[in-house]
Motif scaffolding. Structure first.
Motif, mmCIF file in Angstrom:
data_model
loop_
_atom_site.group_PDB
_atom_site.id
_atom_site.type_symbol
_atom_site.label_atom_id
_atom_site.label_comp_id
_atom_site.label_asym_id
_atom_site.label_seq_id
_atom_site.Cartn_x
_atom_site.Cartn_y
_atom_site.Cartn_z
ATOM 1 N N MET A 270 5.606 -6.371 3.952
ATOM 2 C CA MET A 270 5.063 -7.570 4.850
ATOM 3 C C MET A 270 4.588 -8.866 3.912
ATOM 4 O O MET A 270 4.863 -9.966 4.447
ATOM 5 C CB MET A 270 3.825 -7.162 5.513
ATOM 6 C CG MET A 270 3.731 -6.031 6.636
ATOM 7 S SD MET A 270 5.308 -6.613 7.783
ATOM 8 C CE MET A 270 4.258 -7.747 8.980
ATOM 9 N N TYR A 271 4.274 -8.490 2.664
ATOM 10 C CA TYR A 271 4.191 -9.825 1.862
ATOM 11 C C TYR A 271 5.568 -10.474 1.560
ATOM 12 O O TYR A 271 5.639 -11.805 1.637
ATOM 13 C CB TYR A 271 3.611 -9.398 0.462
ATOM 14 C CG TYR A 271 2.169 -9.123 0.337
ATOM 15 C CD1 TYR A 271 1.358 -9.541 1.007
ATOM 16 C CD2 TYR A 271 1.596 -8.377 -0.511
ATOM 17 C CE1 TYR A 271 -0.179 -9.606 1.018
ATOM 18 C CE2 TYR A 271 0.155 -7.963 -0.612
ATOM 19 C CZ TYR A 271 -0.503 -8.586 0.278
ATOM 20 O OH TYR A 271 -1.876 -8.491 0.048
ATOM 21 N N TRP A 272 6.519 -9.607 1.574
ATOM 22 C CA TRP A 272 7.899 -10.273 1.554
ATOM 23 C C TRP A 272 8.245 -11.225 2.743
ATOM 24 O O TRP A 272 8.612 -12.434 2.725
ATOM 25 C CB TRP A 272 9.135 -9.373 0.964
ATOM 26 C CG TRP A 272 10.281 -10.002 1.241
ATOM 27 C CD1 TRP A 272 11.026 -10.634 0.031
ATOM 28 C CD2 TRP A 272 11.315 -10.044 2.230
ATOM 29 N NE1 TRP A 272 12.193 -11.103 0.337
ATOM 30 C CE2 TRP A 272 12.391 -10.773 1.777
ATOM 31 C CE3 TRP A 272 11.196 -9.671 3.565
ATOM 32 C CZ2 TRP A 272 13.504 -11.124 2.773
ATOM 33 C CZ3 TRP A 272 12.487 -9.957 4.408
ATOM 34 C CH2 TRP A 272 13.282 -10.594 3.899
ATOM 35 N N LEU A 273 8.051 -10.459 3.769
ATOM 36 C CA LEU A 273 8.515 -10.898 5.263
ATOM 37 C C LEU A 273 7.834 -12.281 5.514
ATOM 38 O O LEU A 273 8.286 -13.236 6.010
ATOM 39 C CB LEU A 273 8.227 -9.936 6.340
ATOM 40 C CG LEU A 273 8.812 -10.337 7.640
ATOM 41 C CD1 LEU A 273 10.413 -10.486 7.487
ATOM 42 C CD2 LEU A 273 8.563 -9.113 8.730
ATOM 43 N N TYR A 274 6.437 -12.297 4.955
ATOM 44 C CA TYR A 274 5.691 -13.416 5.506
ATOM 45 C C TYR A 274 5.503 -14.333 4.088
ATOM 46 O O TYR A 274 4.453 -15.232 4.174
ATOM 47 C CB TYR A 274 4.379 -13.120 6.136
ATOM 48 C CG TYR A 274 4.703 -12.882 7.591
ATOM 49 C CD1 TYR A 274 5.057 -13.940 8.501
ATOM 50 C CD2 TYR A 274 4.947 -11.278 7.817
ATOM 51 C CE1 TYR A 274 5.540 -13.373 9.599
ATOM 52 C CE2 TYR A 274 5.378 -11.136 9.031
ATOM 53 C CZ TYR A 274 5.809 -12.159 9.868
ATOM 54 O OH TYR A 274 6.131 -11.938 11.169
ATOM 55 N N ASN A 275 6.253 -13.990 3.070
ATOM 56 C CA ASN A 275 6.275 -14.869 2.096
ATOM 57 C C ASN A 275 4.967 -15.128 1.250
ATOM 58 O O ASN A 275 4.335 -16.337 0.895
ATOM 59 C CB ASN A 275 6.855 -16.255 2.403
ATOM 60 C CG ASN A 275 7.613 -16.918 1.253
ATOM 61 O OD1 ASN A 275 7.564 -16.459 -0.044
ATOM 62 N ND2 ASN A 275 8.033 -18.315 1.368
ATOM 63 N N ARG A 276 4.423 -14.058 0.826
ATOM 64 C CA ARG A 276 2.884 -14.100 0.121
ATOM 65 C C ARG A 276 2.924 -13.296 -1.132
ATOM 66 O O ARG A 276 3.946 -12.448 -1.266
ATOM 67 C CB ARG A 276 1.833 -13.343 1.127
ATOM 68 C CG ARG A 276 1.900 -13.115 2.531
ATOM 69 C CD ARG A 276 1.057 -13.920 3.184
ATOM 70 N NE ARG A 276 1.640 -15.225 3.804
ATOM 71 C CZ ARG A 276 1.189 -16.156 4.284
ATOM 72 N NH1 ARG A 276 -0.318 -16.225 4.538
ATOM 73 N NH2 ARG A 276 1.648 -17.209 4.553
ATOM 74 N N PRO A 277 2.325 -14.003 -2.135
ATOM 75 C CA PRO A 277 2.437 -13.263 -3.365
ATOM 76 C C PRO A 277 1.901 -12.251 -3.492
ATOM 77 O O PRO A 277 0.931 -11.622 -2.738
ATOM 78 C CB PRO A 277 1.719 -14.333 -4.214
ATOM 79 C CG PRO A 277 0.591 -14.799 -3.085
ATOM 80 C CD PRO A 277 1.330 -14.880 -1.857
ATOM 81 N N LEU A 278 2.383 -11.308 -4.488
ATOM 82 C CA LEU A 278 1.937 -9.788 -4.745
ATOM 83 C C LEU A 278 0.387 -9.802 -5.705
ATOM 84 O O LEU A 278 -0.386 -8.873 -5.775
ATOM 85 C CB LEU A 278 2.676 -9.204 -5.388
ATOM 86 C CG LEU A 278 4.076 -8.726 -4.719
ATOM 87 C CD1 LEU A 278 4.846 -8.070 -5.345
ATOM 88 C CD2 LEU A 278 3.894 -7.953 -3.221
ATOM 89 N N GLU A 279 0.036 -10.812 -6.381
ATOM 90 C CA GLU A 279 -0.457 -10.865 -7.538
ATOM 91 C C GLU A 279 -2.014 -10.546 -7.013
ATOM 92 O O GLU A 279 -2.745 -9.685 -7.521
ATOM 93 C CB GLU A 279 -0.633 -12.373 -8.346
ATOM 94 C CG GLU A 279 0.463 -12.467 -9.115
ATOM 95 C CD GLU A 279 1.862 -12.467 -8.421
ATOM 96 O OE1 GLU A 279 1.791 -13.060 -7.434
ATOM 97 O OE2 GLU A 279 2.854 -12.164 -9.091
ATOM 98 N N PRO A 280 -2.614 -11.099 -5.740
ATOM 99 C CA PRO A 280 -4.171 -10.915 -5.450
ATOM 100 C C PRO A 280 -4.214 -9.235 -5.373
ATOM 101 O O PRO A 280 -5.295 -8.750 -5.796
ATOM 102 C CB PRO A 280 -4.288 -11.689 -4.140
ATOM 103 C CG PRO A 280 -3.203 -12.790 -4.168
ATOM 104 C CD PRO A 280 -1.954 -12.108 -4.906
ATOM 105 N N THR A 281 -3.226 -8.555 -4.770
ATOM 106 C CA THR A 281 -3.371 -7.229 -4.735
ATOM 107 C C THR A 281 -3.152 -6.552 -5.796
ATOM 108 O O THR A 281 -3.854 -5.538 -6.126
ATOM 109 C CB THR A 281 -2.334 -6.991 -3.231
ATOM 110 O OG1 THR A 281 -2.733 -7.232 -2.085
ATOM 111 C CG2 THR A 281 -2.199 -5.266 -3.198
ATOM 112 N N LEU A 282 -2.271 -6.850 -6.652
ATOM 113 C CA LEU A 282 -2.259 -6.217 -7.918
ATOM 114 C C LEU A 282 -3.610 -6.419 -8.667
ATOM 115 O O LEU A 282 -3.879 -5.391 -9.344
ATOM 116 C CB LEU A 282 -0.955 -6.792 -8.773
ATOM 117 C CG LEU A 282 0.461 -6.533 -8.263
ATOM 118 C CD1 LEU A 282 1.302 -7.451 -8.867
ATOM 119 C CD2 LEU A 282 0.865 -5.094 -8.375
ATOM 120 N N LYS A 283 -4.043 -7.681 -8.626
ATOM 121 C CA LYS A 283 -5.330 -7.775 -9.276
ATOM 122 C C LYS A 283 -6.321 -6.717 -8.623
ATOM 123 O O LYS A 283 -7.122 -6.102 -9.549
ATOM 124 C CB LYS A 283 -5.728 -9.117 -9.160
ATOM 125 C CG LYS A 283 -6.936 -9.686 -10.209
ATOM 126 C CD LYS A 283 -6.825 -11.202 -9.931
ATOM 127 C CE LYS A 283 -8.651 -11.571 -10.071
ATOM 128 N NZ LYS A 283 -8.939 -12.749 -9.378
#
Lengths: 344, 618
Positions: free
Chosen positions: B176-189
């Motif tokens: 869903m992050y890919w589909l809606y063009n959101r960064p992964l960093e906040p969740t990785l953090k």
């Protein structure tokens, strides 16, 4: 107003603890004696009047707060221990006392009572146990003897009663004691001991209700019976009773038995020596249930005292520890603490 | 991620996504991670967690489905969205339960691995809807073998099959992050801080997240991806916040601004427990939280703390208020400051513990023995809980009274971006303790009819209070008939005077006209969106929202009487409507829908259009 913080403390008297309100208990009620013994012993506990708070629930006993010249709060039925807990957690500098009855503490307030004991909140609970509901005019209570005929048990109560000492011990109270309204000096000693104790101090006071349960404790506390039926416990002393203290309690395994010291077969060395700090809970329960056997006397004095950190100390210590570790909280940092973003 | 731009990115104004799966599938976590990341992207958003009361209902069942809906936009929005554009269904039950809510041409992303005979049967499907041309006709269906792809990616992780399966929600999140063009960093953090002591779990979830993201990029099934530009919100620093966290922060702020130590006596109850949990973590602010043995000890310990000079609070939900009722009366009689927070849920009795409702209003205003008036406040949105918690505290200590603050499960658990105020922008809450012996009387009155607050420990002011009727000034027990009449009226007057100390009821839109929509509490967003929509089409409708319900702002009657019709939408059977009729003799139209869910703005919109009929309010 003069700043009296550094003033030399004035020796207080019993009168200083009287609020001057008209006392409205029935003439001859055992509550008068309890009020008098509290007022007589309080000058000796060396706590300034303004640091003392009395909390009560509902019932005859709970009118107590109005008669003490301290901070006082006459609350709602059964909740005195919970309100006192809030006072003590919020203000560990205060000496917090609860005046309560058998219905208030052990029926409607039973949950608060056991959890206060379990947490070891540093409050003192005086249970005025008259084995009856007085203020509602004579119904059986959770400490009434099975078979008691009252207005709500016209054919005799079918309830088994609580043993208050056993309940308090079972719930983990760190100070458990017992006295009687007829024993003025003994009660004063016990009240002072309770005041000195850090932790939940539970004191059962056998209290005569002259109107609805008159003489219920006479088989134990009357002049004729007390020598044989009251066992006055003293820490480090053998458990002796009877005329001339010639009877003793011997612990035969887990079974307490009476031995006659006039009989040369028995020695004082056979008598159970009371140890308030005994690590064995089992022996404390044996004491609490001593009079289950009609041949044995009822225990009076400090049944058990245990030293362990109190709940309110734990709360303070944790706050101090976390504050030292994290630093005193900054509101600005708390509000802006989590993931934030800027809109320009 | 060089190749990710090969697919065309379409710009959307707003999107509503619903994540749905088994209650053990981690849908709440997935949804809240997506929301937090979306908030950081600068979108306005609203969320609706919707989960069963059972912690782990039997897997695959319809009643075990847990959902999380997030609505995000490039403009100002007020609701979690009426109808999702996208449904992420982790199993057949999630598809079955949520399909009817989806937009007609909406997107469905399904975990095909879970569509086996057992799960289909549990969901009540005779045949697999994925193989059925008619069942999902009209929708854009993207079948993804999420379980297989996750376990393939994690086959060398050393984790058990069970632990690997538990990572599949992170695959879905990554996709869903890919589909809606959101960064992964906040969740990785977030993963790094959450699992810093469990590196194998950390690595597995990271891998699942990234695998989901790259799957979207490389698979042929998605022809496009989407983006939603940041919203043009007021300048400032923002965070995403739920109503329960905002309530906790509001109480800590009130403690600091009043200089009073904060005491919370509480017993865990859904959906209010979060407030206790948040406050239990604020030890270095001197906050004392007491997890009591029951609801009654929760409030009575707080009353003890209030007597002793704390800012005292108890937090609960409706059934808890029922148990605390007698103690609130004690607070009224002894005139002690106390904040009671009710995060309302579906009732009566245990009712719908995890669902929202507004049916405790009459309980709050009237539900005590005797004449026992207390101020009742209601927060309108998640972030409004912050301000209303401070208001409840201010009124409690100024007027020496218990105050009820109503929030609800929807705004308590739902989140929205909040423009954070700076400490120096927040007003102080003045408090005065009695210290002078000369002239002290426990039931004397100040200009607000409040009695003095004399803390134990103050020399010379020892006094007794209690639940028996009091003589004014002295506070002595008094059963005199005329004294009781006087005191009953005095206590009522004290609360009524608060009218002069609260903001007027504001009207959005024209101050007079055909129709006013009057709301209270957590329905603000749905009403606002409905009114905005119909006014943008040219209808003449105004909106007013009550945050002070007892007493109401002093201009309330004037506001209402300037409209031919007043519509009150409520998630109950018309409790505010009853109060308005009885207070003002003004009749109102009701709209009541008690589904355990927040209003859809379209429901209110339809009501408005129906009421205005052919005239359209013009």
């Amino acid at each position: 107003m003069a700043n009296n913080i550094d003033a030399v403390p004035v020796k207080l008297t019993a009168k200083d603890f009287s609020s001057g309100q008209d006392v409205r208990w029935c003439p001859g009620c055992g509550d008068y004696s309890i009020l008098a013994q509290v007022q007589r012993s309080f000058p000796e506990i060396n706590i300034p009047i303004e640091k003392i708070v009395w909390i009560s629930g509902i019932g005859c006993s709970s009118r107590f707060t109005y008669y003490m010249n301290t901070y006082g709060f006459h609350t709602i039925h059964g909740r005195a221990a919970a309100i006192a807990t809030g006072v003590k957690i919020a203000r560990p500098d205060l000496s917090v006392w609860v005046a309560t009855g058998d219905g208030d503490l052990m029926s409607i307030g039973g949950n608060h009572f056991i959890h206060t004991c379990r947490k070891n909140v540093d409050i003192k609970i005086l249970l005025f146990n008259n084995e009856i509901y007085g203020l509602t005019k004579g119904q059986y209570s959770p400490t009434s003897a099975k078979g008691l005929v009252t207005k709500t048990s016209p054919y005799g109560s079918v309830d088994y009663p609580f043993n208050p000492l056993s309940l308090a011990l079972g719930a983990g109270a760190s100070f458990v004691a017992r006295t009687a309204d007829s024993e003025a000096k003994h009660m004063q000693e016990i009240i002072k001991r309770a005041a000195e104790h850090k932790g939940t101090a539970f004191v059962e006071i056998l209290q005569n209700c002259v109107i609805f349960n008159d003489g219920v404790f006479d088989p134990i506390t009357s002049k004729e019976n007390k020598a044989d039926k009251m066992l006055i416990l003293k820490h480090g002393q053998p458990m002796l009773f009877g005329k001339d203290n010639k009877k003793g309690i011997k612990l035969d395994g887990f079974k307490p038995v009476v031995i006659d010291l006039n009989d040369p077969k028995n020695s004082i060395n056979d008598v159970w020596v009371h140890d308030e700090k005994d690590i064995s809970h089992a022996r404390a329960f044996i004491l609490a249930h001593l009079a289950d056997d009609p041949e044995l006397p009822s225990p009076f004095g400090v049944i058990r005292q245990e030293f362990k950190p109190t709940y309110d100390e734990g709360v303070e210590r944790q706050i101090a520890h976390i504050t030292e570790k994290k630093g005193k909280g900054s509101l600005e940092k708390l509000l802006f603490n989590s993931n934030t973003w800027e809109v320009n | 991620m060089a190749q990710e731009t090969e697919k065309e990115t379409l710009d959307l104004k707003e999107v509503t996504i619903r994540f749905a799966g088994d209650s053990g599938d981690g849908m709440q976590l997935t949804g809240s991670q997506f929301s937090d990341t979306t908030a950081l992207m600068g979108n306005d958003l609203g969320t609706l967690p919707d989960y069963p009361a059972e912690i782990r209902a039997p897997a695959g069942t319809l009643y075990g489905v847990s959902g999380f809906q997030v609505h995000f936009s490039s403009s100002d929005i007020h609701t979690p969205g009426d109808t999702p554009d996208v449904l992420v269904a982790m199993n057949p039950a999630a598809l079955k339960k949520n399909l009817a809510d989806l937009k007609r041409d909406g997107i469905i992303i399904v975990n095909t691995d879970s569509f086996d005979a057992k799960n289909l049967k549990l969901a009540g499907y005779d045949k697999n809807p994925l193989d059925d041309d008619t069942a999902l006709a009209g929708y854009k269906v993207y079948p993804v073998p999420i379980t297989t792809l996750t376990s393939t990616a994690l086959k060398d992780s050393g984790l058990s099959i069970r632990d690997i399966n538990r990572c599949k929600n992170f695959f879905a999140l990554g996709l869903m992050y890919w589909l809606y063009n959101r960064p992964l960093e906040p969740t990785l953090k977030w993963l790094n801080s959450k699992f810093k002591n469990k590196p194998e779990i950390l690595n597995a979830n990271e891998t699942a997240l990234k695998t989901g993201y790259f799957f979207g990029d490389t698979t042929e099934i998605f022809e496009n991806r989407y983006t939603v530009e940041p919203a043009k919100l007021k300048k400032g620093t923002y965070r995403n916040i739920s109503g329960n966290e905002a309530t906790a922060l509001g109480l800590v702020t009130a403690s600091i601004k009043s200089g009073l130590p904060l005491f919370l006596g509480s017993y865990p109850i859904t959906p209010a427990t979060d407030i206790l949990q948040f406050l239990a973590g604020y030890k270095n602010f001197g906050v004392k939280t007491f997890q009591a043995e029951d609801e009654i000890a929760g409030i009575t310990s707080a009353i003890g703390a209030a007597f002793s000079g704390s800012l005292a609070v108890t937090t609960t939900s409706g059934p808890g208020v029922a148990l605390k009722t007698e103690a609130i009366g004690l607070g009224v009689m002894t005139e002690l400051p106390l904040v009671v927070v009710n995060v309302q849920r579906g009732g009566p009795s245990t009712g719908l513990p995890t669902k929202t409702e507004q049916a405790d209003l009459l309980q709050a205003v009237y539900g005590r023995n005797g004449e026992a008036p207390i101020p009742v406040l209601a927060a309108a949105t998640p972030s409004d809980c912050f301000y209303m918690a401070m208001e409840a505290s201010r009124i409690a200590v100024k007027y020496m009274t218990p105050v009820m603050l109503l929030t609800d499960g929807y705004i308590g658990n739902g989140t929205e971006p909040w423009r954070i105020p700076h400490e120096n922008e927040i007003p102080e809450i003045p408090v005065k303790f009695a210290t002078e012996i000369e002239g002290f009387a426990p039931y004397s009155r100040d200009e607000n009819l409040a009695r003095p607050w004399a803390r134990p420990g103050t020399p010379g002011l020892a006094h007794r209070i209690g639940g028996l009727e009091k003589a004014n000034i002295t506070g002595n027990v008094n059963y005199d008939p005329s004294n009781h009449d006087f005191m009953v009226k005095l206590r009522e007057q004290k609360i009524q005077n608060i009218k002069n100390d609260i903001p007027d009821l504001a009207v959005q839109g024209d101050a007079e006209g055909e129709l006013l929509v009057l709301g209270w509490g957590g329905t603000y967003g749905a009403i606002k969106e409905a009114v905005d929509k119909v006014t943008s089409r040219g209808l003449k409708v105004s909106q007013a929202h009550l945050k002070y319900i007892h007493p109401m702002p002093k201009n309330t009657k004037d506001v209402l009487s300037k409209f031919k019709k007043v519509l009150i939408p409520e998630i109950n059977l018309g409790q505010l409507a009853k109060i308005v009729r009885s207070e003002f003799l003004i009749d109102v139209l009701q709209y009541n829908l008690v589904r355990g869910l927040p209003f859809r703005s379209s429901d209110i919109e339809n009501q408005i259009v129906e009421i205005l009929g052919g005239k359209n309010g013009k």
